[in-house]
Design a protein around this motif. Structure first.
Motif, PDB file in Angstrom:
ATOM      1  N   UNK A 198      -4.253  14.913   0.229  1.00 57.25           N
ATOM      2  CA  UNK A 198      -3.996  14.840   1.659  1.00 57.25           C
ATOM      3  C   UNK A 198      -2.915  13.834   2.021  1.00 57.25           C
ATOM      4  N   UNK A 199      -2.164  13.395   1.021  1.00 57.53           N
ATOM      5  CA  UNK A 199      -1.049  12.495   1.291  1.00 57.53           C
ATOM      6  C   UNK A 199      -1.473  11.137   1.807  1.00 57.53           C
ATOM      7  N   UNK A 200      -2.634  10.661   1.392  1.00 58.88           N
ATOM      8  CA  UNK A 200      -3.135   9.360   1.833  1.00 58.88           C
ATOM      9  C   UNK A 200      -2.861   8.331   0.736  1.00 58.88           C
ATOM     10  N   UNK A 201      -1.857   7.508   0.938  1.00 59.17           N
ATOM     11  CA  UNK A 201      -1.489   6.504  -0.064  1.00 59.17           C
ATOM     12  C   UNK A 201      -2.537   5.407  -0.111  1.00 59.17           C
ATOM     13  N   UNK A 202      -3.098   5.162  -1.306  1.00 59.24           N
ATOM     14  CA  UNK A 202      -4.091   4.097  -1.506  1.00 59.24           C
ATOM     15  C   UNK A 202      -3.360   2.875  -2.035  1.00 59.24           C
ATOM     16  N   UNK A 203      -2.993   1.991  -1.125  1.00 59.38           N
ATOM     17  CA  UNK A 203      -2.232   0.799  -1.505  1.00 59.38           C
ATOM     18  C   UNK A 203      -3.157  -0.373  -1.786  1.00 59.38           C
ATOM     19  N   UNK A 204      -4.053  -0.655  -0.854  1.00 55.84           N
ATOM     20  CA  UNK A 204      -4.972  -1.772  -1.033  1.00 55.84           C
ATOM     21  C   UNK A 204      -6.402  -1.292  -0.829  1.00 55.84           C
ATOM     22  N   UNK A 205      -7.348  -2.227  -0.924  1.00 52.91           N
ATOM     23  CA  UNK A 205      -8.755  -1.850  -0.823  1.00 52.91           C
ATOM     24  C   UNK A 205      -9.110  -1.348   0.568  1.00 52.91           C
ATOM     25  N   UNK A 206      -8.421  -1.835   1.595  1.00 56.39           N
ATOM     26  CA  UNK A 206      -8.721  -1.355   2.948  1.00 56.39           C
ATOM     27  C   UNK A 206      -8.393   0.129   3.086  1.00 56.39           C
ATOM     28  N   UNK A 207      -7.399   0.600   2.338  1.00 61.03           N
ATOM     29  CA  UNK A 207      -7.088   2.035   2.360  1.00 61.03           C
ATOM     30  C   UNK A 207      -8.227   2.851   1.765  1.00 61.03           C
ATOM     31  N   UNK A 223     -11.347   1.940   1.501  1.00 54.91           N
ATOM     32  CA  UNK A 223     -12.494   1.848   2.404  1.00 54.91           C
ATOM     33  C   UNK A 223     -12.319   2.784   3.602  1.00 54.91           C
ATOM     34  N   UNK A 224     -11.086   2.896   4.102  1.00 58.39           N
ATOM     35  CA  UNK A 224     -10.832   3.783   5.240  1.00 58.39           C
ATOM     36  C   UNK A 224     -11.104   5.238   4.870  1.00 58.39           C
ATOM     37  N   UNK A 225     -10.710   5.636   3.658  1.00 63.30           N
ATOM     38  CA  UNK A 225     -10.957   7.012   3.217  1.00 63.30           C
ATOM     39  C   UNK A 225     -12.459   7.270   3.101  1.00 63.30           C
ATOM     40  N   UNK A 226     -13.180   6.340   2.498  1.00 60.29           N
ATOM     41  CA  UNK A 226     -14.630   6.520   2.354  1.00 60.29           C
ATOM     42  C   UNK A 226     -15.323   6.519   3.712  1.00 60.29           C
ATOM     43  N   UNK A 227     -14.884   5.645   4.591  1.00 56.75           N
ATOM     44  CA  UNK A 227     -15.477   5.613   5.934  1.00 56.75           C
ATOM     45  C   UNK A 227     -15.222   6.927   6.668  1.00 56.75           C
ATOM     46  N   UNK A 278     -22.726   4.013  -1.314  1.00 55.70           N
ATOM     47  CA  UNK A 278     -22.873   2.984  -2.349  1.00 55.70           C
ATOM     48  C   UNK A 278     -21.505   2.432  -2.751  1.00 55.70           C
ATOM     49  N   UNK A 279     -20.553   3.339  -2.977  1.00 59.78           N
ATOM     50  CA  UNK A 279     -19.207   2.899  -3.357  1.00 59.78           C
ATOM     51  C   UNK A 279     -18.593   2.050  -2.252  1.00 59.78           C
ATOM     52  N   UNK A 280     -18.803   2.460  -1.024  1.00 61.24           N
ATOM     53  CA  UNK A 280     -18.253   1.722   0.110  1.00 61.24           C
ATOM     54  C   UNK A 280     -18.838   0.317   0.179  1.00 61.24           C
ATOM     55  N   UNK A 281     -20.126   0.186  -0.049  1.00 61.50           N
ATOM     56  CA  UNK A 281     -20.755  -1.142  -0.026  1.00 61.50           C
ATOM     57  C   UNK A 281     -20.229  -2.022  -1.157  1.00 61.50           C
ATOM     58  N   UNK A 282     -20.048  -1.425  -2.346  1.00 61.82           N
ATOM     59  CA  UNK A 282     -19.515  -2.200  -3.467  1.00 61.82           C
ATOM     60  C   UNK A 282     -18.083  -2.662  -3.179  1.00 61.82           C
TER      61      UNK A 282
END
Length: 678
Positions: free
Chosen positions: A297-306, A308-312, A336-340
């Motif tokens: 979906x063209x969502x660049x995962x640069x940092x952990x906030x990215x 987390x945003x996808x999982x949220x 679970x992954x989001x909490x970790x």
């Protein structure tokens, strides 16, 4: 000393006979041990004479008479009967009558050998401290480490005392066959690593190492001389002089003084990230699906906030449909992954992920004078995150494998990678992660990269990884517990057969000493060698902090990686998408509310109109009824008037024409104009 035979007139007392038999046995044992000692001494003298003769022949100088030394050795050996054969085999020992094995000089401890004055009829061969190896074994070890090409000097063989003529080396081309530096805390592993790094850099090979405790930074500063240091280096034949190496300092995510080293979450990948987060197999595969979704979906995962945003998003009402389409990813697992991830980021790990992403090719650099650059990754600030640190190093190694071309067997490595505290990498690792490590270690050799694992015991490294290693530098091991003793025996069992009692020697090694075996130029293991290692030429303590800060500020890489970049990535894209969805929802809600209000208004207006119509109808009916009633009354009173034909007056006229009204009006007029009586 000779044994006297019992006389024929020996006493018949059984106790005396037993005592004299025991005495005779002990004399025989003493003579055998003495003969063995003298044979070893004679052979040592013979080896020294042969070496001197060979040296003299090589320099075309008058050679010492080797024949006299040989004759002396033969005479000494002949005068001792069969003793030379006893000492020739390092595995053979004189056994006592009770089956116990006597410890001869070939197995004597390093500092425990005693010397004895020769008798009047004995050879005057110079007495030397005996070691675990016979002269033949010493010669075998020495020749086993004689290589034709460029080498790294590890140190000198120890056989009681150091043997400067027997230098222990590693062929430079074999440094890409990987290796292991192991040993208990405080045995000198860091100094060994430093010495290898200095020599590699001096030969034009770039080096990467993690500076766990901060004391490797001393490679950038010339060492400090001392009498103790010089005495040690002279004893092993090292021409020591202080020298600094070209050094570049790095820091994970900028936590420290070095040039920041960052990686994107996409570059790090789900496998390594799962290792860091401690996910199980199911959660690891689910995280892989999340990465797949982000990529599709063209969502660049640069940092952990990215991430987390996808999982949220996937666990929100808007993303439930997309989560269902992924298949195999449950909302509970995503939670679970989001909490970790949140816990991981709260611990400070989010600083290691971001942009600009470090290009590992910048580790492969040489200075203007041709020396290799030593890249030190500073990690004291993140030592409380060992899993991340070790996995990050594995990521760097995997990146090197991806970018480097195949080179085959080169004259020297392109890069040597020292993996300090290697046990952290393998702790609680999944099978897939271990398989990835083994594959990387096995294949990266052909890319010209050597990997040295530095840890406390070989058992910290999986056997599949150990099988790929060509060189081993084993410092002292401790055996204070049954588990330690078991690990020690397991370590000994991995070495080739040698003249050492390794289970004992590995516990007797001093600081800066190690048991060494490497891969020769022919690809075969060299003889096991007890080695006193060379001293580093750099400072054996940390470089002063101001000097490190100055070096970092002068680095050309600081402008490239010093400032973090926050470009549009998954977090911003999803936030904009969610904002658009929120705006659309708000507009829809507003339209719906307006429609409801309009409908309500119309409904209320209709009700009002209806009520008004009803009121109007009721009023008309009432007026009609009143009119009818009025007409009825008129009809009813029509016969009581004097003139039935007179015109009917209106009610107002009736009131104005009434007598009462006229009386009132007259009074008012008189009051106004003053015409009334007072």
């Amino acid at each position: 000393m000779t044994a006297s035979a019992p006389e024929e007139s020996a006493p018949t007392d059984p106790a005396v006979a037993v005592a004299e038999a025991e005495l005779a046995r002990l004399r025989a044992e003493a003579e055998a041990a003495e003969a063995q000692l003298k044979a070893a001494q004679a052979k040592a003298a013979l080896a020294a004479a042969e070496a001197a003769a060979a040296k003299a022949r090589a320099t075309a100088a008058p050679a010492p008479a080797a024949s006299s030394s040989e004759d002396e050795g033969r005479t000494a050996g002949a005068s001792r009967g069969a003793a030379p054969q006893i000492g020739a085999d390092p595995q053979s020992r004189t056994e006592a009558a009770d089956g116990s094995q006597a410890q001869g000089p070939a197995r004597a401890p390093r500092h425990g050998s005693a010397t004895r004055e020769p008798g009047p009829t004995e050879s005057t061969v110079p007495q030397t401290e005996s070691g675990p190896l016979t002269p033949q074994e010493v010669e075998k070890v020495s020749s086993g480490y004689s290589f034709e090409g460029a080498t790294l000097d590890l140190g000198a063989l120890v056989n009681g005392d150091p043997v400067p003529s027997a230098q222990i080396r590693i062929p430079l081309p074999m440094m890409n066959r990987h290796g292991l530096v192991a040993g208990a805390t405080g045995t000198g592993k860091t100094r060994t690593l430093q010495g290898l790094a200095e020599q590699l850099a001096a030969k034009g090979v770039p080096v990467f190492a993690a500076d766990i405790k901060g004391d490797l930074s001393g490679v950038a500063t010339p060492g400090q001389s001392s009498e103790k240091l010089l005495a040690r280096t002279r004893a092993i034949g090292q021409d020591w002089r202080p020298e600094a190496s070209v050094t570049e300092y790095f820091a994970l995510g900028g936590v420290g003084k070095g040039v920041p080293v960052r990686a994107t979450v996409s570059g790090f990948g789900p496998l390594l990230l799962s290792k860091v987060l401690g996910l199980n197999d199911t959660q690891e595969s689910s995280l892989g699906l999340v990465f797949h979704y982000a990529d599709a979906n063209g969502l660049a995962l640069v940092d952990l906030s990215d991430l987390r945003a996808v999982l949220t998003h996937l666990t929100s009402d808007e993303g439930k449909a997309e989560l269902k389409e992924l298949g195999g990813l449950s909302a509970a697992t995503a939670g679970v992954i989001l909490r970790e991830l949140i816990t991981f980021a709260d611990a400070g790990a989010d600083v290691f992920f971001g942009e600009p992403e470090f290009d590992v090719a910048d580790f492969i650099r040489t200075a203007a004078d041709g020396r290799g650059v030593i890249s030190l990754l500073e990690v004291p600030g993140v030592i409380d995150k060992p899993a991340l640190f070790s996995t990050f190093l594995m990521y760097l190694l995997a990146e090197l494998f991806e970018i480097l071309p195949e080179v085959g067997d080169a004259d020297k490595p392109k890069l040597v990678f020292f993996f300090d505290e290697a046990h952290l990498l393998f702790k609680d690792a999944s099978k897939d992660f271990l398989a990835a490590i083994v594959q990387t270690v096995r294949l990266i050799r052909s890319k010209g990269v050597g990997v040295f694992f530095v840890t406390q015991t070989p058992k910290d490294v999986p056997s599949d990884v150990l099988a790929q290693l060509g060189s081993r530098v084993q410092h002292a091991l401790r055996a204070f517990t049954p588990d330690d003793a078991k690990a020690l025996r397991a370590t000994v069992g991995t070495y080739p057969k040698s003249g050492y009692d390794l289970e004992r020697v590995l516990q007797e090694l001093g600081t800066g000493e190690a048991i060494v075996t490497v891969m020769s130029e022919k690809g075969a293991p060299t003889p096991v060698a007890w080695t006193r290692l060379r001293a580093p030429q750099g400072l054996m303590s940390p470089t002063p902090e101001p000097a490190i800060v100055t070096a970092v500020n002068a680095s050309p890489l600081l402008a490239k990686y010093g400032t973090a970049i926050d470009r549009e990535s998954a977090r911003e894209i999803l936030a904009r998408k969610m904002q658009a969805a929120d705006d659309a929802a708000a507009a829809e809600d507003a339209a719906l509310a307006k429609a409801k209000a309009d409908a309500e208004y119309a409904k209320q207006k209709a009700a009002i109109d209806k009520q008004q119509a009803a009121a109007d109808k009721a009023g008309a009916a009432a007026e009609k009824k009143a009119q009818q009633e009025y007409e009825r009354l008129l009809k009813k009173t029509a016969g009581t008037t004097r003139t039935s034909r007179s015109a009917q007056k209106s009610p107002i006229e009736q009131i104005l024409n009434s007598k009462s009204t006229q009386t009132i009006l007259g009074g008012v007029i008189r009051g106004i104009f003053g015409t009334g009586r007072r």
